[in-house]
Design an enzyme around this catalytic site. Structure first.
Site, short mmCIF file in Angstrom:
data_model
loop_
_atom_site.label_atom_id
_atom_site.label_comp_id
_atom_site.label_asym_id
_atom_site.label_seq_id
_atom_site.Cartn_x
_atom_site.Cartn_y
_atom_site.Cartn_z
N ARG A 48 5.56 -3.08 16.19
CA ARG A 48 5.44 -2.13 17.30
C ARG A 48 4.09 -2.14 18.01
O ARG A 48 3.83 -1.30 18.84
CB ARG A 48 5.83 -0.72 16.83
CG ARG A 48 7.36 -0.58 16.78
CD ARG A 48 7.82 0.78 16.33
NE ARG A 48 7.47 1.02 14.95
CZ ARG A 48 8.15 0.55 13.90
NH1 ARG A 48 9.24 -0.14 14.08
NH2 ARG A 48 7.74 0.81 12.69
N TRP A 94 12.69 5.78 16.17
CA TRP A 94 11.29 5.46 16.47
C TRP A 94 11.06 5.27 17.97
O TRP A 94 9.90 5.26 18.40
CB TRP A 94 10.85 4.19 15.72
CG TRP A 94 11.62 3.00 16.20
CD1 TRP A 94 12.78 2.52 15.68
CD2 TRP A 94 11.33 2.21 17.35
NE1 TRP A 94 13.23 1.48 16.44
CE2 TRP A 94 12.36 1.27 17.46
CE3 TRP A 94 10.31 2.21 18.31
CZ2 TRP A 94 12.41 0.32 18.50
CZ3 TRP A 94 10.36 1.27 19.33
CH2 TRP A 94 11.40 0.33 19.42
N ALA A 132 11.43 1.80 2.05
CA ALA A 132 12.03 2.85 1.21
C ALA A 132 13.50 2.53 0.88
O ALA A 132 14.00 2.96 -0.16
CB ALA A 132 11.93 4.21 1.88
N ASP A 154 18.34 10.12 4.38
CA ASP A 154 17.48 9.16 5.07
C ASP A 154 16.82 9.81 6.29
O ASP A 154 16.61 9.17 7.32
CB ASP A 154 18.29 7.91 5.50
CG ASP A 154 17.43 6.81 6.10
OD1 ASP A 154 16.22 6.77 5.82
OD2 ASP A 154 17.97 6.00 6.88
CA CA Z 1 14.94 4.83 6.02
#
Ligand code: CA
Length: 733
Positions: A159, A432, A221, A344
């Site tokens: 990014r 995001w 994760a 999540d």
């Molecule tokens: Ca995740």
């Protein structure tokens, strides 16, 4: 002497002291300025891209530039530029286009200074591009080992960079920070940020810099890692502090006192064996007013709390915004958006700083729209919760209790016993893709989505109360392997859609909303001219009236976009620039179910990674792209047993679908396996089991799959391709 004389002398001495001090302060300031131009070896520093703390703080004095990730430390992605405005925008045309030589997702926000754009591409490659002409100045490939791609949940993306005092700092997928000379792209040093150099960590986020410290986290994760954020010295690369976001093995001492607070909220499980999660993979914001760094903390690992922490508890600091002292990494406050995360629900989405009047009081705030569907406004000095309105469709919780600051969970959507479809899903109500804020209008522009996930505990857990940890693979505790069958059995689950909304963070009012048939769209940019720019999944780069949502300008790019646009001025001309190219966390640009992708431009025309810059009366022409041939070729004759196909479906869902798409319907970023040529058919086992294409990013899966498993996956793919080919042939007749 008379009293008057004493008084006179006293004043003269005071004046003298004042003048002396003032002069010395000036000298100190000059010394600072000089030291910023001279490096540790006493050599004169490069003249270009000498971005300093002062310049980023005062970015509004240099509105023609884009000096840090969110333009300045507030990260509002709001530009004071107005040459392109509601009247002139009709003349906005392409100035230049740069071929990024990529078919993967491009997510970078460029930095612009001294006429150069610094940005990143796939595999953490760094580019410097002439911002006026679009010509390449240099590029640097950090040579990420391609088999590291298997550790990337959401494509081999990046990014963006940070630029500081003549150097470009970038983080690589395999966990390094590299420091490059801004003028030449020459490598100055590189360091490894990983606590376990072989762990399933990836870095995709842009580093931030303040106080000569680089702040960086990581991802992973889904695979089972422990989250942390580190601060390194920009000159030496030395670690200055590290903050873990979740507790480690309880038999070992706490790394820092905050871990003691956190450990009390994890109960009964063996989370440290699967990492615990809490990765800080995206948003890190520096606040010069309080010398604080805010970190956005990700989801739990595994996703399911009953496995992570069977005795309950909030599992700090998962899904939290945490304020740290920028110099020491000591925690000042935290706010947990989703206690005991079970879905999540990362809180890593972009955070922005602002000042606004709330309930009659002027407040310095931090704002975030994390995955869980609530928009948070916090006092950034104290962490006090000020607002938590829904910005998305939410069914996992009814509301946030403003007294306790906690969400009230909807018991009807508990999935421990029975599968449930839940909104927001694992992709979030917002992900995001950056949002922007217009401080004049008091509105936030959020790319939002309705993309449900079906949550069901694995059969393994239901039978044994445990899951077996699989390294190098997803470990969520959810039934992802049979996800397709689950989804087909629940036709009531809403079809994913997306929107851009103008959201009032104080009232929760949706001022306007533009609906899209595709849910996975791009980040936004707002300007003082009252314009909000966004590239979307359908391949259109649009500008909206920030007040009304009226579409004022639209260009058909023919490539789906995710990256947020930026704006800058060179030679009195304002530019708007954006990266085109989709993918990322959504089956690499496909769809949660592999369907409903007919609107994705990059599936129609290909995923042509390009950097595009527009200006008034630009004269460049964007070449038109042709429709791709999507005819599925004839498949080999195979005799497959039903068992083989079902087993293949399950294994494909578990190991292949994240990249190649559910139901073998790939997004635009990676090969659609229904389209394999004869060679790939012949070499299927060599590719998947023996890893002959590992240098292209396709690793061997022999650590988790047997040769028999690979054979079953192959039968499932061929069978699916056959069925889809038949449908295609019937549609064409
Ligand atoms: Ca995740």
């Amino acid at each position: 002497m008379k009293l008057r004389t004493y008084l006179f002398l006293f004043i003269v001495i005071l004046l003298g002291i004042y003048l002396f001090l003032e002069q010395n302060l000036e000298i100190n300031e000059n010394e600072n300025a000089i030291s910023e131009q001279i490096d540790s070896n006493g050599k004169e520093k490069l003249k270009i891209a000498n971005i300093t703390q002062k310049r980023i703080i005062n970015a509004n004095d240099e509105p023609n530039l884009w000096l840090s990730h969110g333009r300045n430390y507030e990260e509002q992605r709001y530009s004071p530029l107005t040459q392109i405005n509601k009247e002139s925008i009709k003349d906005l045309e392409l100035a230049w286009a740069f071929d990024m030589n990529s078919t993967r997702a491009l997510e970078s926000t460029p930095i612009v200074d001294d006429g150069i754009m610094f940005l990143t591409s796939e595999w953490s490659i760094v580019y410097a591009i002439d911002a006026k002409t679009g010509e390449e100045v240099w590029y640097y490939d950090p040579d990420v080992p391609k088999d590291w791609g298997r550790k990337a949940c959401c494509d081999v993306v990046n990014r963006g960079v940070a630029v500081w005092k003549g150097y470009v700092f970038s983080a690589t997928l395999d966990g390094r920070i590299i420091k490059l000379d801004a003028e030449t792209g020459e490598l100055i040093w590189e360091i490894n940020t990983l606590i376990d150099p072989d762990g399933d960590y990836t870095i995709t986020g842009a580093p931030r810099i303040a106080n000569d410290l680089i702040f960086i986290g990581n991802g992973g994760a889904e695979y089972g890692v422990r989250g942390y954020v580190s601060a390194f010295n920009t000159e030496t690369g030395k670690l200055v502090w590290r903050f873990y976001t979740v507790p480690g093995n309880p038999s070992l001492p706490f790394e820092h006192p905050e871990m003691e607070i956190a450990a009390e909220t994890w109960k009964g499980g063996e989370w440290w064996k699967i990492g615990g999660g809490g990765t800080v993979w995206n948003s890190i914001v520096y606040d010069p007013e309080f010398n604080q760094v805010y970190i956005g903390v990700g989801n739990g690992s595994p996703w399911t709390r009953v496995i992570r922490s069977p005795g309950g508890g909030d599992n700090l600091f998962l899904s939290s915004m945490v304020a740290l002292d920028a110099d020491t990494g000591k925690m000042n406050w935290y706010y947990q958006t989703t206690p005991g995360d079970n879905w999540d629900y990362t809180a890593v989405q972009d955070m922005m700083l602002a000042e606004m009047e709330i309930d009659g009081k002027q407040r310095k705030v931090i704002m975030q729209a994390p995955k869980n569907g609530f928009f948070y406004v916090l006092d950034r000095k104290t962490g006090e919760l000020l607002r938590a309105h829904k910005y998305a469709v939410v069914n996992w919780a009814t509301h946030v209790d403003m007294e306790t600051g906690r969400p009230v969970e909807n018991k009807e959507k508990d999935y421990l016993e029975e599968k449930q479809w839940i909104l927001p899903g694992a992709l979030g109500g917002h992900n995001w893709q950056a949002m922007s804020y217009d401080p004049d209008l008091g509105l936030v522009y959020i790319p939002t989505q309705i993309a449900p996930t079906i949550y069901k505990m694995t059969e393994e857990w239901q039978k044994t109360g445990k899951i077996k940890y699989k390294p190098n693979s997803w470990n969520t505790g959810l039934e992802l392997g049979k996800y397709l069958n689950l989804a087909l059995a629940m036709p009531e689950v809403p079809i994913p859609t997306g929107s851009l909304q103008a959201f009032d963070p104080l009232t929760g009012e949706k001022r306007w909303e533009v609906n899209y048939p595709q849910h996975w769209n791009g980040g936004t940019l707002s300007t003082k001219a009252g314009l909000t720019f966004q590239g979307n999944g359908m391949g259109f780069f649009n500008a909206y009236d920030s007040s009304s949502g009226d579409l004022l300008w639209s260009k058909d790019i023919q490539t789906s976009m995710l990256a947020p646009p930026i704006t800058f001025v060179i030679d009195d001309e304002q530019y708007i620039a954006i990266l085109a190219g989709t993918g990322g966390g959504n089956n690499h640009g496909g769809d949660t179910l592999g369907f409903h992708t007919e609107h994705l431009a990059s599936l129609k025309y290909g995923n042509s990674g390009r950097l595009l810059a527009f200006k008034l009366n630009g004269e460049a022409k964007l070449p038109r792209l042709d429709l791709l041939n999507k005819s599925i070729p004839e498949q080999p004759e195979l005799t497959s047993s039903e068992f083989q196909i079902n087993r293949g479906l399950e294994l494909y869902g578990e190991y292949c679908a994240f990249c190649h798409g559910t139901a073998v319907r790939a997004g635009p970023a990676l090969p659609d396996l229904r389209m394999m040529n004869n060679n790939s058919h012949e070499l299927f086992k060599d590719i998947v089991y023996d890893g002959i294409l590992k240098d292209n990013g396709m690793s061997s899966f022999s650590d988790v799959l047997s040769e028999n498993d690979v054979e079953s996956i192959y039968h499932y793919i061929v069978n699916t391709a056959k069925i889809d080919r038949q449908v295609q042939l019937e549609q064409n007749n």
